[in-house]
Design an enzyme around this catalytic site. Structure first.
Site, PDB file in Angstrom:
ATOM      1  N   SER A 159      21.356  19.810  99.432  1.00 17.20           N
ATOM      2  CA  SER A 159      20.923  18.425  99.556  1.00 17.20           C
ATOM      3  C   SER A 159      20.633  18.120 101.023  1.00 17.20           C
ATOM      4  O   SER A 159      21.194  18.766 101.916  1.00 17.20           O
ATOM      5  CB  SER A 159      22.060  17.507  99.072  1.00 17.20           C
ATOM      6  OG  SER A 159      21.919  16.211  99.594  1.00 17.20           O
ATOM      7  N   TYR A 174      30.705  15.886 100.300  1.00 16.60           N
ATOM      8  CA  TYR A 174      29.449  16.446  99.767  1.00 16.60           C
ATOM      9  C   TYR A 174      28.617  17.067 100.893  1.00 16.60           C
ATOM     10  O   TYR A 174      28.022  18.136 100.732  1.00 16.60           O
ATOM     11  CB  TYR A 174      28.708  15.307  99.078  1.00 16.60           C
ATOM     12  CG  TYR A 174      27.448  15.662  98.317  1.00 16.60           C
ATOM     13  CD1 TYR A 174      27.503  16.391  97.132  1.00 16.60           C
ATOM     14  CD2 TYR A 174      26.204  15.226  98.769  1.00 16.60           C
ATOM     15  CE1 TYR A 174      26.337  16.673  96.416  1.00 16.60           C
ATOM     16  CE2 TYR A 174      25.044  15.502  98.063  1.00 16.60           C
ATOM     17  CZ  TYR A 174      25.118  16.225  96.878  1.00 16.60           C
ATOM     18  OH  TYR A 174      23.974  16.506  96.168  1.00 16.60           O
TER      19      TYR A 174
HETATM   20  N1  LIG Z   1      19.345  13.787  92.247  1.00 15.05           N
HETATM   21  C1  LIG Z   1      19.253  13.918  93.550  1.00 15.05           C
HETATM   22  O1  LIG Z   1      18.647  13.078  94.248  1.00 15.05           O
HETATM   23  C2  LIG Z   1      19.853  15.118  94.229  1.00 15.05           C
HETATM   24  C3  LIG Z   1      19.684  15.224  95.623  1.00 15.05           C
HETATM   25  C4  LIG Z   1      20.202  16.310  96.289  1.00 15.05           C
HETATM   26  C5  LIG Z   1      20.895  17.291  95.592  1.00 15.05           C
HETATM   27  N2  LIG Z   1      21.079  17.161  94.244  1.00 15.05           N
HETATM   28  C6  LIG Z   1      21.833  18.226  93.575  1.00 15.05           C
HETATM   29  O2  LIG Z   1      21.067  18.699  92.484  1.00 15.05           O
HETATM   30  C7  LIG Z   1      21.974  19.210  91.483  1.00 15.05           C
HETATM   31  C8  LIG Z   1      21.606  18.611  90.123  1.00 15.05           C
HETATM   32  O3  LIG Z   1      21.806  17.216  90.172  1.00 15.05           O
HETATM   33  P1  LIG Z   1      21.099  16.166  89.176  1.00 15.05           P
HETATM   34  O4  LIG Z   1      20.612  15.075  90.038  1.00 15.05           O
HETATM   35  O5  LIG Z   1      20.198  16.871  88.239  1.00 15.05           O
HETATM   36  O6  LIG Z   1      22.401  15.621  88.422  1.00 15.05           O
HETATM   37  P2  LIG Z   1      22.698  15.344  86.845  1.00 15.05           P
HETATM   38  O7  LIG Z   1      23.985  14.613  86.821  1.00 15.05           O
HETATM   39  O8  LIG Z   1      21.499  14.754  86.196  1.00 15.05           O
HETATM   40  O9  LIG Z   1      22.899  16.826  86.273  1.00 15.05           O
HETATM   41  C9  LIG Z   1      23.959  17.637  86.712  1.00 15.05           C
HETATM   42  C10 LIG Z   1      24.524  18.414  85.542  1.00 15.05           C
HETATM   43  O10 LIG Z   1      25.618  19.217  86.036  1.00 15.05           O
HETATM   44  C11 LIG Z   1      26.638  19.190  85.051  1.00 15.05           C
HETATM   45  N3  LIG Z   1      27.935  19.450  85.677  1.00 15.05           N
HETATM   46  C12 LIG Z   1      28.582  18.638  86.542  1.00 15.05           C
HETATM   47  N4  LIG Z   1      29.779  19.170  86.835  1.00 15.05           N
HETATM   48  C13 LIG Z   1      29.865  20.335  86.162  1.00 15.05           C
HETATM   49  C14 LIG Z   1      30.867  21.327  86.067  1.00 15.05           C
HETATM   50  N5  LIG Z   1      32.042  21.210  86.716  1.00 15.05           N
HETATM   51  N6  LIG Z   1      30.645  22.424  85.300  1.00 15.05           N
HETATM   52  C15 LIG Z   1      29.464  22.541  84.626  1.00 15.05           C
HETATM   53  N7  LIG Z   1      28.493  21.620  84.655  1.00 15.05           N
HETATM   54  C16 LIG Z   1      28.700  20.534  85.431  1.00 15.05           C
HETATM   55  C17 LIG Z   1      26.574  17.795  84.466  1.00 15.05           C
HETATM   56  O11 LIG Z   1      27.198  17.739  83.187  1.00 15.05           O
HETATM   57  C18 LIG Z   1      25.082  17.541  84.427  1.00 15.05           C
HETATM   58  O12 LIG Z   1      24.523  17.898  83.178  1.00 15.05           O
HETATM   59  C19 LIG Z   1      23.381  18.882  91.965  1.00 15.05           C
HETATM   60  O13 LIG Z   1      23.928  20.015  92.611  1.00 15.05           O
HETATM   61  C20 LIG Z   1      23.144  17.766  92.966  1.00 15.05           C
HETATM   62  O14 LIG Z   1      24.182  17.692  93.916  1.00 15.05           O
HETATM   63  C21 LIG Z   1      20.564  16.102  93.560  1.00 15.05           C
END
Ligand SMILES: NC(=O)c1ccc[n+]([C@@H]2O[C@H](COP(=O)([O-])OP(=O)(O)OC[C@H]3O[C@@H](n4cnc5c(N)ncnc54)[C@H](O)[C@@H]3O)[C@@H](O)[C@H]2O)c1
Length: 290
Positions: A160, A173
């Site tokens: 991120s 984070y």
């Molecule tokens: N959305 C953003 O703007 C953004 C920005 C930077 C980084 N990210 C990173 O991208 C990745 C995906 O995020 P997203 O936005 O799609 O989130 P999201 O919440 O839509 O999806 C994340 C998924 O991970 C699963 N998950 C969470 N904890 C878990 C665990 N302990 N074991 C197994 N599965 C688990 C959840 O059930 C969920 O289905 C993450 O690593 C997040 O930190 C997202």
């Protein structure tokens, strides 16, 4: 050299797809960016393992892929559970007839707090989730990556902009997502020379998923000991942020990204089009933080 080019050309053969013949684990692929990554990988011919703590969402994602002509299985569980990691690798290898080609360490969530109020539990959980679990998954999958069969191998760790630039309210984070880049480069240096494994980090900016939706929408995750962690950003915070942020003036493209756009970047990195890109951190931010 020409063998390598033939191999790349073979992988580009439409309609088999750029990932034809490859087996991929995508953690956190029950929804959001991970689910889109699973869908796009399957469209490009990969056999996909949908790994998510939310069993219903994992099986729905896998079912949708299979219904549209792709190949996927769901292996549900918590990446914070060592037994689950062992099971995930075992089931993936069975599904892949003894091979695993790609791991996307994507599962995760935020548990924000200002520095002086962040608890040990908040800290430990987020570091375990974004750093320790990906490490354990990669370590457990080592026998399938430390191989010399001439097939591509790829590890993509999701980071991120908070990990690159820091972010107020996200000390845990930011640390964890920064750690991901050092881990990625170490994998590239250890497993590149003999085995040709590529490892890259993809760092997202503002992507529209439940993590960045209004907190009032009520999305939450449950920690292994049963504590509910609310997800999203409070509407008041969104509305009261600097005008620049409200209007996306901090993003040269003036908009957040979609989960499909984020997943497309992951696919690009996994694809043979990126066969000479290794150990890098690819920012997927619409140009924010340049
Ligand atoms: N959305 C953003 O703007 C953004 C920005 C930077 C980084 N990210 C990173 O991208 C990745 C995906 O995020 P997203 O936005 O799609 O989130 P999201 O919440 O839509 O999806 C994340 C998924 O991970 C699963 N998950 C969470 N904890 C878990 C665990 N302990 N074991 C197994 N599965 C688990 C959840 O059930 C969920 O289905 C993450 O690593 C997040 O930190 C997202």
């Amino acid at each position: 050299m020409s063998n390598r080019l033939d191999q790349i050309a073979g992988h580009l053969n439409y309609p088999k797809g750029m990932l034809a013949g490859q087996v991929a684990i995508i953690t956190g692929s029950g929804q959001g960016i991970g689910a889109e990554t699973a869908r796009l990988f399957a469209k490009e011919g990969a056999k996909v393992v949908v790994a998510d703590v939310d069993a219903k969402k994992a099986s729905d994602t896998a079912a949708a892929i299979n219904a549209s002509g792709g190949s996927a299985i769901a292996v549900a569980g918590d990446v914070l559970d060592d037994k689950y990691i062992t099971e995930l690798i075992k089931k993936t290898a069975e599904f892949g007839n003894g091979k695993i080609h790609i791991i996307v360490n994507n599962a995760g969530y935020t548990w924000d707090g200002v520095i002086h109020k962040t608890t040990d539990k908040q800290w430990d959980t987020i570091v375990a989730l974004h750093c320790t679990a990906p490490f354990k998954i990669v370590r457990a999958a080592a026998p399938y990556f430390r191989v010399k069969d001439g097939e591509p191998r790829n590890i993509i760790n999701i980071s991120s902009t908070s990990g690159i630039h820091g972010n107020a309210g996200q000390i845990n984070y930011a640390l964890a997502k920064a750690g991901v880049t050092g881990m990625t480069k170490t994998i590239a240096k250890e497993w590149g020379p003999q085995f040709g494994v590529r490892a890259n980090t993809v760092a997202f900016g503002y992507i529209l998923t439940r993590l960045t939706a209004a907190k009032e929408a009520g999305a939450f995750v449950t920690t292994p000991d049963g504590e509910k962690v609310a997800l999203g950003i409070p509407s008041a915070q969104k509305a009261s942020g600097p005008n620049e942020v409200q209007q996306h003036l901090d993003i040269p493209l003036r908009r957040p990204g979609s989960a499909t756009e984020a997943a497309s970047a992951v696919l690009a990195v996994a694809s043979p089009l990126f066969s000479y890109v290794n150990g890098q951190t690819i920012s997927v931010t619409g140009g924010r933080n340049m």
